[in-house]
Design a protein around this motif. Structure first.
Motif, PDB file in Angstrom:
ATOM      1  N   ASP A 192       0.882  -1.174   0.000  1.00 31.50           N
ATOM      2  CA  ASP A 192       0.000   0.000   0.000  1.00 31.50           C
ATOM      3  C   ASP A 192       0.912   1.214   0.000  1.00 31.50           C
ATOM      4  O   ASP A 192       1.504   1.567   1.015  1.00 31.50           O
TER       5      ASP A 192
ATOM      6  N   THR B 221       1.669  13.407  -6.354  1.00 28.35           N
ATOM      7  CA  THR B 221       2.277  13.994  -7.553  1.00 28.35           C
ATOM      8  C   THR B 221       3.544  14.757  -7.162  1.00 28.35           C
ATOM      9  O   THR B 221       4.575  14.664  -7.825  1.00 28.35           O
TER      10      THR B 221
ATOM     11  N   ARG C 132      -7.615  13.338  -8.178  1.00 25.39           N
ATOM     12  CA  ARG C 132      -7.537  14.451  -7.248  1.00 25.39           C
ATOM     13  C   ARG C 132      -8.174  15.693  -7.849  1.00 25.39           C
ATOM     14  O   ARG C 132      -7.921  16.031  -8.996  1.00 25.39           O
TER      15      ARG C 132
ATOM     16  N   ASP D 184      -2.137  15.876   3.863  1.00 27.25           N
ATOM     17  CA  ASP D 184      -2.823  14.706   4.411  1.00 27.25           C
ATOM     18  C   ASP D 184      -2.706  14.682   5.934  1.00 27.25           C
ATOM     19  O   ASP D 184      -1.716  15.147   6.496  1.00 27.25           O
TER      20      ASP D 184
HETATM   21  C1  WT7 Z   1      -3.115  12.083  -2.664  1.00 26.83           C
HETATM   22  C2  WT7 Z   1      -2.157  12.342  -3.779  1.00 26.83           C
HETATM   23  C3  WT7 Z   1       0.211   8.778  -5.479  1.00 26.83           C
HETATM   24  C4  WT7 Z   1      -0.106   8.743  -6.877  1.00 26.83           C
HETATM   25  C5  WT7 Z   1      -1.555   8.833  -7.181  1.00 26.83           C
HETATM   26  C6  WT7 Z   1      -2.258   9.981  -6.518  1.00 26.83           C
HETATM   27  C7  WT7 Z   1      -3.937  10.190  -1.581  1.00 26.83           C
HETATM   28  C8  WT7 Z   1      -2.346   8.459  -2.481  1.00 26.83           C
HETATM   29  C9  WT7 Z   1      -2.525   6.897  -1.003  1.00 26.83           C
HETATM   30  C10 WT7 Z   1      -2.475   5.749  -0.160  1.00 26.83           C
HETATM   31  C11 WT7 Z   1      -3.952   6.835   1.294  1.00 26.83           C
HETATM   32  C12 WT7 Z   1      -3.339   7.971  -0.610  1.00 26.83           C
HETATM   33  C13 WT7 Z   1      -3.419  11.156  -0.535  1.00 26.83           C
HETATM   34  C14 WT7 Z   1      -2.429  11.998  -1.319  1.00 26.83           C
HETATM   35  N1  WT7 Z   1      -3.214   8.923  -1.563  1.00 26.83           N
HETATM   36  N2  WT7 Z   1      -1.930   7.239  -2.160  1.00 26.83           N
HETATM   37  N3  WT7 Z   1      -1.737   4.673  -0.465  1.00 26.83           N
HETATM   38  N4  WT7 Z   1      -3.207   5.772   0.983  1.00 26.83           N
HETATM   39  N5  WT7 Z   1      -4.049   7.941   0.541  1.00 26.83           N
HETATM   40  O1  WT7 Z   1      -1.492  11.135  -6.596  1.00 26.83           O
HETATM   41  O2  WT7 Z   1      -3.218  12.744  -7.395  1.00 26.83           O
HETATM   42  O3  WT7 Z   1      -1.086  13.544  -6.325  1.00 26.83           O
HETATM   43  O4  WT7 Z   1      -2.885  12.433  -4.965  1.00 26.83           O
HETATM   44  O5  WT7 Z   1      -3.734  10.824  -2.846  1.00 26.83           O
HETATM   45  O6  WT7 Z   1      -4.484  11.943  -0.081  1.00 26.83           O
HETATM   46  O7  WT7 Z   1      -2.224  13.278  -0.766  1.00 26.83           O
HETATM   47  P1  WT7 Z   1      -2.158  12.533  -6.373  1.00 26.83           P
END
Ligand code: WT7
Length: 644
Positions: A407, A412, A522, A496
Motif C-alpha cells: 500500500d 504527484t 484528485r 494529508d
Molecule cells: C493524494 C495524492 C500517489 C499517486 C496517485 C495519486 C492520496 C495516495 C494513497 C495511499 C492513502 C493515498 C493522498 C495523497 N493517496 N496514495 N496509499 N493511501 N491515501 O497522486 O493525485 O497527487 O494524490 O492521494 O491523499 O495526498 P495525487
C-alpha cells in the motif's frame, strides 16, 4: 490499535532484495548519512555522462533542494540505450489493447528506434532543450514514446490526462506555453471511442502559439484537419533517421510538468527534475515491487497521472523491466479482464487503485476465480486510502494469501513512493501504508506545528528532502513555497492527515484541505465550484466530498440559485454537463442539493465542516452551529439532504 490484524512477511520472500535487517540498516543510513547512501544508490541505478560534484543539499525552510548537482545525464540513455547490449530483444513494453484480441510486444531495440525517430521529429520542428511539449494521449505505446522523445531532446513534457475536457487542456497548454501537442485521432476505452483530436482542435483554437499538432492514427475515425498545423505521426517518424543523439542534461534540469489540483485556484504545474526523480522512481520500483530480472509488471494507472509517469514509464524502464500498458478499463468486456490479462501475459506484479479493487470486489468472486493468477507474486495499491475490507479481499481472493500487498502512499509532488511496505521487509496491516521508504522522514505535527512523538495523530509532513521532491510550480515558484513550505516552516506539508500506531506504522486519514479524491482522481472543491457558478442561474455553490462505496469519495454540490429561479431536474442536468465540459467526466457531480442558503459565519465564511457532515448523513456529530450568521439554514439543508 493492537487488535488490528498483522500479516507477517511471507516465507517465500526471505530472499527478497530487502529484508527486515537490510531495511533497518539502509533506512538508518539513508537518514544519517544521505551523502554516502545516495552516492552508492546513484552508482547502482544511474549512468551519468559526467559525475556529479555534490550529492545533495537542501533547505526546506526555503523550499530548496538540489540532488546530484553538476552531474550530466539523459533519462532515455538510462531507460533505453544502456540496456541495449544485454536486452535489445527483451520486451520493454507489453501493450494490451482495449480489445482483448489485440496486443503487442515492444522490445528495447524497438523502443530505442521509436523514441529516437520521434525525438528527431521534435527537433526538426524546432523543439529545443527546455521547451514544453504537451501530450494528450490514450494508453498506447506512443504515449510512452512521446514522453521519452521529449526527454531525449531535453524538452519538458506536460502530459494531460485524456479524460480532461478541451477547456482543461487549453488551460494547461497555455499555462506552460506548449508549442507542440502530441495526440491521437481517437482513444478507445471499454469499446467506446474518445474524441481526442476533436477535443484538441477545440483547445488549440485558443492556443495561437501551438504551431504543431502531431496526431497518432489509432482508430482511423473521421477527424478535422488543419494542414498548417496538423501532422500525421506515422508520416513524420518515417521521414527521419532512426538514431538521435541524446541531449546531455544537468541533474537539476526539468524533466516534466504535471498539473495537479490543490485546495485553491487553478491546477498547479508540479515540476520535477532529472537525476533525483529518476533515482527515486528507479529505487522504489525495484525495492517496493521486489522486481526480478525477466518479470512482467503491470500498473493499471493512466500515463496522465503521476503513477503512470513514475511506475509505468520511468521507474520500470530505468530498471530494464518489462512494463505492461493497458489501453482499456478493468470491467471490459467484463469484470474478469484484469485477471485474464494477468494469465495471458504471466503478470508477476499487479498495481492498481482501491477504487478498482472495490469495483471488482463488488462484481463477485467468480470473475476472479475464473482465472488462475498463478504468476502473481506481489499486489500493489495506490491513490487513496484502502479500506481494510477491500484490502482483505485483494489479499485473500485475488492473491490467495500468497502475495504481499504494498500500500504505497505518495503524491504527484513527491514523485515516488514515500510510505510503503517492502515485500520482504515489512509485515503488513490492512489499511496502513506502513513505514517510510529510504530517505523519507515523515513526522506528525500538531496544530501548533510541534512534532508528535510516538503514537498519535496529526498533519503529515516530511522533515528532510528526498531525491524526487517537487522543485517548483511552473511559472509560479512562490505558489510552491506558499502551498508546501509555509504551513510548517522547515517541513514539506503533504495536505494529508495521518495516525501513527505503537509500531510506528502510518495510517493515512485523508486530506486535511479542500481537496477531493474521487476514484483516486484528485480535484479541488474550488475548481468544481468555479465551474458551477459559471451558470447564469447559479448564485453560489459549495462542494464537499462524501463517503462513496466504490469511488472512495463522491462529489456533493450545494447550489444556491439566483433569486426567483425555479429549481428543476433539467437545471441539475445542465450543471452536471457544465462540470463535465469545464473539467472533464471525472468532475461529474454525484449529488446536487438546492441550497436556499449556505451555513456561513458572521464574517461570511462558509462552514464546510457542517456541509460535510450533512453530505455524509452524520447528523449527530454536526458540532456547534451557534456561531453561524443564520443557524436556521442548517435545518433546511438537513431536511432536504440527498444522502440518507
Ligand atoms: C493524494 C495524492 C500517489 C499517486 C496517485 C495519486 C492520496 C495516495 C494513497 C495511499 C492513502 C493515498 C493522498 C495523497 N493517496 N496514495 N496509499 N493511501 N491515501 O497522486 O493525485 O497527487 O494524490 O492521494 O491523499 O495526498 P495525487
Amino acid at each position: 490499535m493492537s487488535d488490528v490484524k498483522t500479516y507477517p512477511i511471507p516465507q517465500n520472500f526471505q530472499d527478497a532484495h530487502i529484508n527486515k535487517e537490510t531495511y533497518d540498516v539502509m533506512y538508518a543510513r539513508s537518514i544519517n548519512e544521505p551523502e554516502a547512501f545516495y552516492r552508492e544508490q546513484a552508482e547502482q541505478f544511474l549512468t551519468f555522462e559526467r559525475a556529479p560534484d555534490a550529492i545533495c543539499s537542501w533547505d526546506l525552510s526555503k523550499g530548496e533542494a538540489s540532488w546530484f548537482a553538476g552531474g550530466k545525464l539523459n533519462v532515455t540513455v538510462n531507460c533505453i540505450d544502456r540496456h541495449l547490449p544485454a536486452r535489445a530483444q527483451q520486451t520493454a513494453i507489453i501493450w494490451e489493447g482495449d480489445d482483448p484480441a489485440v496486443d503487442k510486444h515492444i522490445t528495447y531495440a524497438e523502443l530505442h528506434e521509436q523514441v529516437c525517430r520521434l525525438a528527431n521529429v521534435l527537433r526538426a520542428r524546432g523543439v529545443k532543450k527546455g521547451d514544453r511539449v504537451c501530450i494528450y494521449m490514450p494508453m498506447i505505446p506512443e504515449a510512452a514514446y512521446a514522453m521519452l522523445a521529449c526527454a531525449r531532446v531535453g524538452a519538458v513534457h506536460s502530459v494531460v490526462f485524456g479524460g480532461f475536457s478541451p477547456d482543461a487542456l487549453k488551460d494547461r497548454i497555455l499555462d506552460s506555453d506548449c508549442r507542440v501537442l502530441i495526440t491521437a485521432d481517437e482513444g478507445v476505452r471499454g469499446g467506446k471511442s474518445v474524441a481526442l483530436k476533436a477535443n484538441a482542435d477545440k483547445a488549440l483554437a485558443a492556443c495561437p502559439n501551438t504551431h504543431t499538432c502531431l496526431v497518432v492514427k489509432r482508430t482511423g475515425g473521421a477527424i478535422q484537419w488543419d494542414a498548417s498545423r496538423d501532422v500525421w505521426y506515422h508520416d513524420a517518424v518515417a521521414e527521419v533517421p532512426a538514431e538521435c543523439e541524446p541531449e546531455p542534461m544537468d541533474a537539476e534540469d526539468p524533466l516534466f510538468i504535471l498539473y495537479t489540483s490543490g485546495s485553491t485556484g487553478k491546477p498547479k504545474g508540479v515540476l520535477h527534475t532529472t537525476a533525483g526523480y529518476l533515482l527515486h522512481t528507479a529505487m522504489s520500483f525495484k525495492y517496493t515491487f521486489d522486481y526480478r530480472e525477466g518479470e512482467v509488471y503491470w500498473c493499471t494507472a493512466d500515463v496522465g497521472w503521476v503513477t503512470g509517469h513514475s511506475y509505468i514509464v520511468y521507474g520500470p524502464l530505468c530498471n530494464g523491466a518489462t512494463t505492461l500498458m493497458f489501453e482499456g478499463v478493468p470491467t471490459y468486456p467484463d469484470a474478469s479482464r484484469c485477471w485474464q490479462v494477468v494469465d495471458k501475459h504471466k503478470v508477476n506484479t499487479f498495481y492498481t487503485a482501491p477504487t478498482a479493487i472495490r469495483a471488482l470486489m463488488g462484481a463477485g468472486n467468480e470473475y476472479v476465480t475464473r482465472a488462475s493468477r498463478q504468476s502473481l507474486r506481489i499486489l500493489g495499491t495506490v491513490g487513496e486510502p484502502i479500506n481494510p475490507e477491500a484490502w482483505e479481499w485483494y489479499f485473500h481472493t485475488v492473491g490467495e494469501g500468497r502475495c504481499p500487498i504494498v500500500d504505497t502512499w505518495w503524491q504527484t509532488e513527491t514523485g515516488g513512493h514515500m510510505l510503503t511496505p517492502l515485500p520482504g521487509a515489512t509485515a503488513t496491516k490492512p489499511g496502513s501504508a506502513t513505514l517510510p521508504f529510504f530517505g523519507v522522514q515523515p513526522v506528525l505535527l500538531d496544530g501548533e506545528g510541534r512534532e508528535i512523538e510516538g503514537a498519535g495523530e496529526g498533519s503529515l509532513a516530511i522533515k528532510a528532502s528526498w531525491p524526487s521532491q517537487i522543485r517548483s510550480v511552473y511559472g509560479d515558484h512562490q505558489r510552491m513555497l506558499d502551498t508546501y513550505f509555509s504551513t510548517f516552516k522547515g517541513y514539506y506539508f503533504t495536505g494529508d492527515g495521518a495516525r501513527r500506531d505503537a509500531d510506528g506504522y502510518y495510517w493515512i486519514t485523508g486530506r486535511v484541505d479542500d481537496v477531493l479524491n474521487v476514484s483516486g482522481h484528485r480535484m479541488g472543491t474550488a475548481e468544481i465550484e468555479s465551474a458551477l457558478v459559471l451558470h447564469d442561474l447559479v448564485a453560489e455553490s459549495a462542494v464537499v466530498g462524501y463517503p462513496h462505496d466504490i469511488k472512495g469519495q463522491g462529489i456533493y454540490c450545494y447550489v444556491t440559485l439566483m433569486a426567483g429561479t425555479e429549481p428543476t431536474d433539467a437545471l441539475k442536468k445542465e450543471l452536471v454537463a457544465l462540470c463535465t465540459k469545464e473539467i472533464g467526466p471525472i468532475a461529474k457531480p454525484d449529488i446536487i442539493q438546492w441550497a436556499p442558503g449556505l451555513p456561513k459565519t458572521r464574517s461570511g465564511k462558509i462552514m464546510r465542516r457542517i456541509l460535510r457532515k450533512i453530505a455524509a448523513n452524520e447528523l449527530d456529530t454536526l458540532g456547534d452551529t451557534s456561531t453561524l450568521a443564520d443557524p436556521s439554514v442548517v435545518d433546511e439543508l438537513i431536511e432536504n439532504r440527498a444522502n440518507r
